[in-house]
Write a protein that holds these residues in place. Structure first.
Motif, PDB file in Angstrom:
ATOM      1  N   LEU A 277      32.879  46.113  37.377  1.00 12.96           N
ATOM      2  CA  LEU A 277      32.704  43.928  37.508  1.00 12.96           C
ATOM      3  C   LEU A 277      31.426  44.203  38.683  1.00 12.96           C
ATOM      4  O   LEU A 277      31.354  42.606  38.455  1.00 12.96           O
ATOM      5  CB  LEU A 277      33.731  44.060  39.105  1.00 12.96           C
ATOM      6  CG  LEU A 277      35.189  44.383  37.524  1.00 12.96           C
ATOM      7  CD1 LEU A 277      37.350  44.110  38.551  1.00 12.96           C
ATOM      8  CD2 LEU A 277      35.369  43.269  36.599  1.00 12.96           C
ATOM      9  N   ALA A 278      31.220  44.824  40.033  1.00 12.70           N
ATOM     10  CA  ALA A 278      30.564  43.973  41.011  1.00 12.70           C
ATOM     11  C   ALA A 278      28.847  44.434  39.939  1.00 12.70           C
ATOM     12  O   ALA A 278      28.061  42.945  40.175  1.00 12.70           O
ATOM     13  CB  ALA A 278      30.112  44.385  42.313  1.00 12.70           C
ATOM     14  N   ALA A 279      28.658  44.903  39.117  1.00 14.66           N
ATOM     15  CA  ALA A 279      27.169  44.953  38.589  1.00 14.66           C
ATOM     16  C   ALA A 279      27.516  44.569  37.449  1.00 14.66           C
ATOM     17  O   ALA A 279      26.569  43.313  37.461  1.00 14.66           O
ATOM     18  CB  ALA A 279      26.893  46.912  37.969  1.00 14.66           C
ATOM     19  N   LEU A 280      28.752  43.525  36.953  1.00 10.10           N
ATOM     20  CA  LEU A 280      28.495  42.861  35.739  1.00 10.10           C
ATOM     21  C   LEU A 280      28.670  40.742  36.489  1.00 10.10           C
ATOM     22  O   LEU A 280      28.019  40.085  36.258  1.00 10.10           O
ATOM     23  CB  LEU A 280      29.825  42.647  35.075  1.00 10.10           C
ATOM     24  CG  LEU A 280      30.530  42.083  33.681  1.00 10.10           C
ATOM     25  CD1 LEU A 280      29.391  43.602  33.568  1.00 10.10           C
ATOM     26  CD2 LEU A 280      31.348  43.025  33.009  1.00 10.10           C
ATOM     27  N   HIS A 281      29.339  40.908  37.936  1.00 14.53           N
ATOM     28  CA  HIS A 281      29.204  40.027  38.497  1.00 14.53           C
ATOM     29  C   HIS A 281      28.468  40.349  39.938  1.00 14.53           C
ATOM     30  O   HIS A 281      29.604  40.686  40.725  1.00 14.53           O
ATOM     31  CB  HIS A 281      30.823  39.342  38.520  1.00 14.53           C
ATOM     32  CG  HIS A 281      31.348  39.491  37.121  1.00 14.53           C
ATOM     33  ND1 HIS A 281      31.483  38.566  36.005  1.00 14.53           N
ATOM     34  CD2 HIS A 281      32.246  39.925  36.768  1.00 14.53           C
ATOM     35  CE1 HIS A 281      32.019  38.989  35.333  1.00 14.53           C
ATOM     36  NE2 HIS A 281      32.512  40.082  35.664  1.00 14.53           N
ATOM     37  N   PRO A 282      27.392  39.962  39.738  1.00 17.76           N
ATOM     38  CA  PRO A 282      26.926  39.989  41.179  1.00 17.76           C
ATOM     39  C   PRO A 282      27.362  39.378  42.460  1.00 17.76           C
ATOM     40  O   PRO A 282      27.205  39.308  43.310  1.00 17.76           O
ATOM     41  CB  PRO A 282      25.097  39.523  41.199  1.00 17.76           C
ATOM     42  CG  PRO A 282      25.324  39.421  39.588  1.00 17.76           C
ATOM     43  CD  PRO A 282      26.112  39.446  38.393  1.00 17.76           C
ATOM     44  N   GLN A 283      28.030  37.947  41.832  1.00 20.79           N
ATOM     45  CA  GLN A 283      28.616  37.028  43.269  1.00 20.79           C
ATOM     46  C   GLN A 283      29.545  38.243  43.888  1.00 20.79           C
ATOM     47  O   GLN A 283      29.656  37.348  44.934  1.00 20.79           O
ATOM     48  CB  GLN A 283      28.978  35.926  42.120  1.00 20.79           C
ATOM     49  CG  GLN A 283      29.538  35.289  43.484  1.00 20.79           C
ATOM     50  CD  GLN A 283      28.694  33.949  44.173  1.00 20.79           C
ATOM     51  OE1 GLN A 283      27.832  33.664  43.813  1.00 20.79           O
ATOM     52  NE2 GLN A 283      28.689  34.016  45.124  1.00 20.79           N
ATOM     53  N   LEU A 284      30.373  39.073  43.219  1.00 18.34           N
ATOM     54  CA  LEU A 284      31.478  39.719  43.583  1.00 18.34           C
ATOM     55  C   LEU A 284      30.612  40.568  45.112  1.00 18.34           C
ATOM     56  O   LEU A 284      31.436  40.558  46.290  1.00 18.34           O
ATOM     57  CB  LEU A 284      31.938  40.646  43.251  1.00 18.34           C
ATOM     58  CG  LEU A 284      32.880  40.280  42.053  1.00 18.34           C
ATOM     59  CD1 LEU A 284      33.338  41.475  40.985  1.00 18.34           C
ATOM     60  CD2 LEU A 284      33.764  39.700  42.963  1.00 18.34           C
ATOM     61  N   SER A 285      28.886  40.761  44.685  1.00 16.04           N
ATOM     62  CA  SER A 285      28.525  41.867  45.855  1.00 16.04           C
ATOM     63  C   SER A 285      28.220  40.486  47.214  1.00 16.04           C
ATOM     64  O   SER A 285      27.916  41.157  48.143  1.00 16.04           O
ATOM     65  CB  SER A 285      27.280  42.586  45.371  1.00 16.04           C
ATOM     66  OG  SER A 285      27.707  43.305  44.532  1.00 16.04           O
ATOM     67  N   GLU A 286      27.970  39.629  46.856  1.00 15.39           N
ATOM     68  CA  GLU A 286      27.377  38.728  47.612  1.00 15.39           C
ATOM     69  C   GLU A 286      28.312  38.550  48.521  1.00 15.39           C
ATOM     70  O   GLU A 286      28.218  38.093  50.034  1.00 15.39           O
ATOM     71  CB  GLU A 286      26.478  37.221  46.758  1.00 15.39           C
ATOM     72  CG  GLU A 286      26.661  36.510  46.917  1.00 15.39           C
ATOM     73  CD  GLU A 286      25.558  34.913  47.327  1.00 15.39           C
ATOM     74  OE1 GLU A 286      24.296  35.958  46.495  1.00 15.39           O
ATOM     75  OE2 GLU A 286      25.113  34.013  48.403  1.00 15.39           O
ATOM     76  N   ASN A 287      29.416  38.034  48.157  1.00 16.38           N
ATOM     77  CA  ASN A 287      30.621  37.947  48.459  1.00 16.38           C
ATOM     78  C   ASN A 287      31.392  38.398  49.287  1.00 16.38           C
ATOM     79  O   ASN A 287      31.266  38.312  50.722  1.00 16.38           O
ATOM     80  CB  ASN A 287      32.249  37.046  47.482  1.00 16.38           C
ATOM     81  CG  ASN A 287      31.694  35.896  46.566  1.00 16.38           C
ATOM     82  OD1 ASN A 287      30.589  35.599  47.250  1.00 16.38           O
ATOM     83  ND2 ASN A 287      32.439  35.720  45.649  1.00 16.38           N
TER      84      ASN A 287
END
Lengths: 222, 222
Positions: free
Chosen positions: B114-124
DNA sequence: CGATGTATTGATGTGGATCAAAATAAGTGG
DNA sequence: CCACTTATTTTGATCCACATCAATACATCG
């Protein structure tokens, strides 16, 4: 010529040598002088840093004038990681060089671009901050469960592990009593007394601004 | 039906509603019972969690048997963030449900995808951990610069801000003296004495396992 | 050689932990 | 519904690790 410190930086772990070169190429090297503030608490985190050489003390002065030291940074350590965020957070403390040294600097824009290009950088940032958090949790535990003497012993050993130069069978630390006392959350007076006791017992020896750990085992409390 | 708590989770901030739905779709909802350990210190961080309902106490028991509480988690809070790393770090504490509740759970593999798909997750994730670090720095400052009474006051106010239900002109906290004492790093005896004093002065009132803050201003120390 | 930072050492005081005991409240199972 | 256990809270008495205050000594340096 690349400093060896930066190659072992946690922030650059698991990145190929070629990519590291590219990343470093877009950094600026900044010289800092002893006592100079590199980042200032509260200011908008515009830059990310890796310490190349020297030592940085990250601290805050409370409104009542007490100085609290969050941590020391050593070559290879990254700081200003809030700059990786889209909307950077303010620096949580002031980072002051303890001696002349150099830092690598990336602007917010540049480091964001690099992180997009090399996702490992984002991963490393998370890893580093998690480590800082763990370190803080340990310090907290130390503070509420250990005596002043035990905390001081811990700090000496940790410090030695981080930056100690081994010469012969001893470790030489460049640090004053006052600096140690701030890291261990102990008054300078109690620190002096304990250090004197240890010196008398032969566990350590002292010069002004220096500590030599002679019998590390004797400082292990746990 | 999506719990409102999760929509306000820092970990899901700045993500579109559609994406949030997808992310949530790949989570598992797990019921936890009071006193149940959700994550255990030292164990390989295999899962990432968001607390949906209930309360989680994140703590560690030292080898000498002292219990140290790192923090409490409230609905919307993410934990187990080390699971986002390629090589997950161990959980740094034990997270125990204080009452029946629910958590969202993603496996290491899923959350990485999911993080790879939605980089905002890593940022968060980075943002959240930075916030935890800031919280810890604040707690440290509190611990070394403030008195037991001031720390207790701070903890009450922070706690109220995090979870307090406002009813009339007062805030009701579901927390025992013992739990407060652990968060403020004050003994239960001193805590009891201070709380009694405040109750007597009318700043708060008490029931077993509950505190009502009646005059928040009276607890502001700064 | 003043000036400034660092370290030492003794005397004093105290905040809050610890110990001990008991009261109060809330389950729990028969 | 009562007797019994278990968790929470209170209150007093005691104690001590450590901060704080005060004074001095020492080292370094421009």
């Amino acid at each position: 010529m690349i400093s060896p410190a930066v190659l072992h930086s946690n922030f650059l772990a698991d990145i190929g040598r070629k990519d590291i070169d590219k990343i470093l190429a877009s950094a600026r090297v900044k010289r800092v002088k002893a006592k100079q503030a590199i980042v200032t608490r509260g200011e908008h985190a515009q830059y990310l840093f890796i310490l190349l050489s020297g030592r940085v003390r990250y601290y805050k002065i409370t409104r009542h004038g007490d100085e609290v030291v969050f941590r020391w940074l050593f070559p290879g350590d990254a700081f200003g990681l809030g700059s990786l965020l889209k909307r950077p957070t303010p620096y949580m403390g002031t980072g002051e060089a303890l001696r002349d040294g150099e830092v690598l600097v990336w602007s917010h824009t540049k480091i964001r671009a690099l992180a997009a290009l090399h996702p490992q950088l984002s991963e490393n940032a998370l890893k580093v901050v998690l480590q800082y958090l763990r370190d803080y949790a340990k310090r907290h535990i130390r503070l509420v469960t250990k005596s002043a003497e035990e905390r001081l012993a811990d700090v000496l050993l940790i410090f030695g592990h981080q930056q100690g130069r081994v010469g012969g069978d001893q470790v030489e630390l460049e640090v004053t009593n006052e600096q140690l006392s701030a890291l261990a959350d102990v008054s300078i007076f109690t620190t002096s007394r304990i250090m004197s006791k240890w010196a008398h017992k032969g566990f350590i020896s002292k010069e002004r601004g220096k500590v030599f750990i002679r019998v590390p085992e004797a400082l292990v409390t746990d």
